[in-house]
Write an enzyme that holds these catalytic residues in place. Sequence first.
Site, short mmCIF file in Angstrom:
data_model
loop_
_atom_site.label_atom_id
_atom_site.label_comp_id
_atom_site.label_asym_id
_atom_site.label_seq_id
_atom_site.Cartn_x
_atom_site.Cartn_y
_atom_site.Cartn_z
N VAL A 135 2.63 -2.07 8.98
CA VAL A 135 1.87 -3.30 9.22
C VAL A 135 0.59 -3.04 10.04
O VAL A 135 0.55 -2.10 10.83
CB VAL A 135 2.74 -4.36 9.94
CG1 VAL A 135 3.67 -5.06 8.97
CG2 VAL A 135 3.51 -3.74 11.09
N GLU A 149 -11.75 6.20 1.53
CA GLU A 149 -12.59 6.52 2.69
C GLU A 149 -11.79 7.48 3.59
O GLU A 149 -10.65 7.17 3.96
CB GLU A 149 -12.92 5.25 3.48
CG GLU A 149 -13.91 4.34 2.77
CD GLU A 149 -14.21 3.06 3.55
OE1 GLU A 149 -15.30 2.53 3.41
OE2 GLU A 149 -13.32 2.59 4.31
N HIS A 199 -8.24 5.80 3.96
CA HIS A 199 -8.26 4.39 3.59
C HIS A 199 -8.29 4.23 2.07
O HIS A 199 -9.34 4.34 1.44
CB HIS A 199 -9.47 3.71 4.25
CG HIS A 199 -9.52 2.24 4.01
ND1 HIS A 199 -10.68 1.52 3.93
CD2 HIS A 199 -8.52 1.34 3.82
CE1 HIS A 199 -10.41 0.26 3.70
NE2 HIS A 199 -9.11 0.12 3.63
N ASN A 254 -6.82 -1.32 -2.59
CA ASN A 254 -5.77 -1.99 -3.34
C ASN A 254 -6.32 -2.54 -4.67
O ASN A 254 -7.35 -3.21 -4.63
CB ASN A 254 -5.26 -3.16 -2.46
CG ASN A 254 -4.04 -3.83 -3.02
OD1 ASN A 254 -3.39 -3.33 -3.92
ND2 ASN A 254 -3.74 -5.00 -2.50
N ASP A 291 10.77 3.47 5.28
CA ASP A 291 10.54 2.16 5.89
C ASP A 291 11.65 1.92 6.88
O ASP A 291 12.56 2.76 7.02
CB ASP A 291 10.46 1.06 4.81
CG ASP A 291 9.62 -0.13 5.26
OD1 ASP A 291 9.98 -0.76 6.27
OD2 ASP A 291 8.59 -0.43 4.61
N MET A 338 0.82 -1.21 0.00
CA MET A 338 0.00 0.00 0.00
C MET A 338 0.86 1.27 0.00
O MET A 338 0.56 2.23 -0.71
CB MET A 338 -0.94 0.01 1.21
CG MET A 338 -1.98 -1.07 1.19
SD MET A 338 -2.97 -1.07 -0.32
CE MET A 338 -3.98 0.38 -0.09
N SER A 373 -6.87 -0.71 7.49
CA SER A 373 -8.13 -1.14 6.89
C SER A 373 -9.13 -1.54 7.96
O SER A 373 -10.31 -1.62 7.67
CB SER A 373 -7.89 -2.29 5.92
OG SER A 373 -6.95 -3.18 6.41
N LYS A 426 1.46 0.88 15.19
CA LYS A 426 0.94 2.15 14.67
C LYS A 426 0.96 3.23 15.76
O LYS A 426 1.29 4.38 15.50
CB LYS A 426 -0.47 1.96 14.09
CG LYS A 426 -0.46 1.16 12.76
CD LYS A 426 -1.81 1.16 12.10
CE LYS A 426 -1.96 0.15 10.97
NZ LYS A 426 -1.24 0.40 9.74
N ASN A 449 -15.81 -2.17 3.83
CA ASN A 449 -15.50 -3.53 4.30
C ASN A 449 -16.59 -4.06 5.23
O ASN A 449 -16.86 -5.25 5.25
CB ASN A 449 -14.15 -3.55 5.02
CG ASN A 449 -13.01 -3.43 4.02
OD1 ASN A 449 -13.21 -3.63 2.81
ND2 ASN A 449 -11.83 -3.11 4.49
P1 NAI Z 1 2.92 -4.71 3.84
O1 NAI Z 1 3.21 -5.78 4.82
O2 NAI Z 1 3.03 -4.98 2.40
O3 NAI Z 1 3.86 -3.46 4.17
C1 NAI Z 1 4.06 -2.96 5.45
C2 NAI Z 1 5.42 -2.25 5.44
O4 NAI Z 1 5.52 -1.49 6.62
C3 NAI Z 1 6.61 -3.19 5.41
O5 NAI Z 1 7.47 -2.83 4.35
C4 NAI Z 1 7.29 -2.98 6.76
O6 NAI Z 1 8.70 -3.10 6.70
C5 NAI Z 1 6.87 -1.57 7.07
N1 NAI Z 1 6.93 -1.23 8.47
C6 NAI Z 1 6.61 -1.97 9.56
N2 NAI Z 1 6.83 -1.26 10.67
C7 NAI Z 1 7.29 -0.05 10.31
C8 NAI Z 1 7.71 1.11 11.01
N3 NAI Z 1 7.68 1.17 12.32
N4 NAI Z 1 8.14 2.16 10.29
C9 NAI Z 1 8.18 2.12 8.96
N5 NAI Z 1 7.80 1.05 8.25
C10 NAI Z 1 7.36 -0.02 8.92
O7 NAI Z 1 1.47 -4.21 4.23
P2 NAI Z 1 0.37 -3.52 3.28
O8 NAI Z 1 -0.46 -4.56 2.66
O9 NAI Z 1 1.02 -2.50 2.45
O10 NAI Z 1 -0.56 -2.81 4.36
C11 NAI Z 1 -0.16 -1.61 5.00
C12 NAI Z 1 -1.35 -1.02 5.74
O11 NAI Z 1 -2.38 -0.74 4.79
C13 NAI Z 1 -1.97 -1.94 6.77
O12 NAI Z 1 -2.43 -1.16 7.84
C14 NAI Z 1 -3.12 -2.58 6.03
O13 NAI Z 1 -4.15 -3.02 6.85
C15 NAI Z 1 -3.58 -1.42 5.17
N6 NAI Z 1 -4.32 -1.77 3.96
C16 NAI Z 1 -3.93 -2.85 3.21
C17 NAI Z 1 -4.63 -3.18 2.05
C18 NAI Z 1 -4.20 -4.34 1.21
O14 NAI Z 1 -4.99 -4.78 0.36
N7 NAI Z 1 -2.99 -4.83 1.36
C19 NAI Z 1 -5.80 -2.39 1.61
C20 NAI Z 1 -6.06 -1.24 2.42
C21 NAI Z 1 -5.35 -0.97 3.58
#
Ligand code: NAI
Length: 682
Positions: free
Chosen positions: A414, A477, A465, A468, A356, A337, A442, A420, A515
Amino acid sequence: MNTMPPVLKPGATAPLRRPSAKRRLHLELRDGAAVIVFDRPDKSVNVIDTAFLDELETALRAVSRYEVKGLVFLSAKPSVFLAGADLESLGRLHGEALEHVVTRGQNVFAKIASLGVPTIAAIHGACLGGGLELALACDRRIASDEAATKLGLPETQLGLLPAWGGSTRLPRLIGLPKALDLIVNGKQVTAKHARRLGLVDEVVPKERLKARALALLDEPAPKRKSFFLTKNPASAAVIRFLTIRQLLAKTRGNYPAPLAALEVAGRGTWVTGGNLDRSFAREREAFVRLAETDAARNLLRLFFLQEKAKHDRHDPSVDVKSLPRIERTAVIGAGVMGAGIAQMIASRDFPVVLADLDPGPVAAGMKSVAALFDEGVKRRVFTKHEAGRKLDLVSPTADRVPLHRCDLVIEAAVEDLEVKKKIFADLCARTSPDTILATNTSALSVTELAKAEGITQPQRVIGLHFFNPVSRMKLVEIVTTEFTAPEVVERALAFVRSLGKTPVVVKDSPGFLVNRILMPYLIEAGRMAESGVPVATIDEAMLDFGMPMGPLRLLDEIGLDVANHVADTMVSAFGDRFEPPLLLADLVRAGHLGKKSGRGFYLHDRGKAVPDTFAKAPRDLPDKTAIANRLNELMAGESRRCLDEGIVRDAAMIDLAMILGTGYAPFRGGPLHGTTPNEPHL
Ligand code: NAI
């Protein structure tokens, strides 16, 4: 409209009809040629309404009275040639009144076609729908090479068809197969693409557009291709058959407009031969018939809802003019995301820091960003040069870079509340008090985040929000808590709009809006599969209903572990109606997590998905209509609860959010729009 015909002095070179506060166009005489300039006052776009047609007719009459060597059409707007018919006025018309407007447009455009002197549309900016139909009535079209120049006939996307001559003239100009591709799919093409199709004759720099158009008036008319093959009834029948098959596979018969357009465009080419009038009559008849269908009404309503979402303020008492614009941004978390959001922001020319924890995920994130830009180049959204320049706007980092100059930071790390909370507390210390702090969570509570320790100004915490894949999904949102300042909401709204996305403001509550409404639907589909209803039957029922993907296939895409977890959270918040079937937990326990593990409700192998079987089919197997009714009722029921709880302000916003966020059958108008499923047409 009672405009007096312009008084033209032969040989005059000064503008004869100056731009005025009321006129939608004006006429100039220049070097023996006439130039009609579209320039609707007080608006950034030119659209065609009855007043426009009246003025155009008057101007054409004036041109025909004088000896000019030709006529050029131009626009004075920075990014629009002619954006099409004025849908607001058109949407109010029915029956004879509607037919009258269609006939009028056809007649005025026919006057351009039979003017007796060469006519050229010099196109810069959007040239869509009725705008392109006007250009098609000209002898030639030239276009600027700028990204703003887009040509297309999007009428079928609104449940209608091009009826100001477009369905008749386009196939004659570029051949039936290419014309059908544009008309039936409502495609928009760039100037260069249009040149390859034969739709425009030349592509020139914007600065040279007018001079080149005037020069072309002295050159002989171009030879047009003749499309013998598509005029041949046998090959035309094959084209028709193939297109219908492709259309029915895609629309399952739910959308009458593309089929009607195919019929009109096809017959105009192969049956009537040279008879334009009969083809125009068919355009008119089909347009008026289509305009009365539920599909057209619902699609038009959707268009207006999107327009409303582009402008509506959340709190009209806020003085938005005094609010600083969001320009400098950062995204925390470079995963799926985070990378998608950063690319989206840079694609709109805003600088963005992508942060990151370590260089590894940062590099992986940048790779995804670059891949998204490459995809944009392939899809002709930007040129290679533009994509390179925009990519440079993303500053990747694994360091604690200063963020105090950022207007907005979006956290996309994450999905873990404790992680968070720490990120937000840290951001509070590293940003200025005006920086908006947004989370892309999400499912987690934005309120909990706002209340967390170390959050010094909870009023600047908000949820943004994104869905994806970010580059394709239109909805965002905007999640507000009881603490969120109204100014923060307005700034977030403006920012989301500047990304070209459609915002819907929702109150913080588990699952937010989309959702939450989707979950009971997915859970019930899982229960049906558990009871033995074949997976394929359930998914087919919803595809027939008009969903882009069946619910079980969607569960496999989301990941069964993720879905099970979300359902558990929703049970704690709302109770049993979110209770997932045991089958879901069983599949997760067995490691069958859906597409990512190769098995879920389907067996996924090399891009193919084969439905799995979970129980013996029950004796009284429900038919597809009953399945669709049941699943749709669940979405409608949850939508009503969201409305009653004030999660959003009005029902129409729920319809809009579900259509843009989940692909809910747009032709039905949305879960609260009161259409019950018809017998599926196969
Ligand atoms: P992901 O697992 O692909 O990426 C998360 C990234 O955050 C990783 O690269 C990780 O190294 C990094 N990270 C973890 N802790 C960190 C910190 N303290 N500082 C900086 N970076 C940090 O996860 P994804 O799928 O991108 O999801 C991210 C957020 O978006 C989550 O809250 C998820 O619920 C939300 N979301 C995800 C959707 C999806 O379809 N994947 C859709 C809408 C929202």
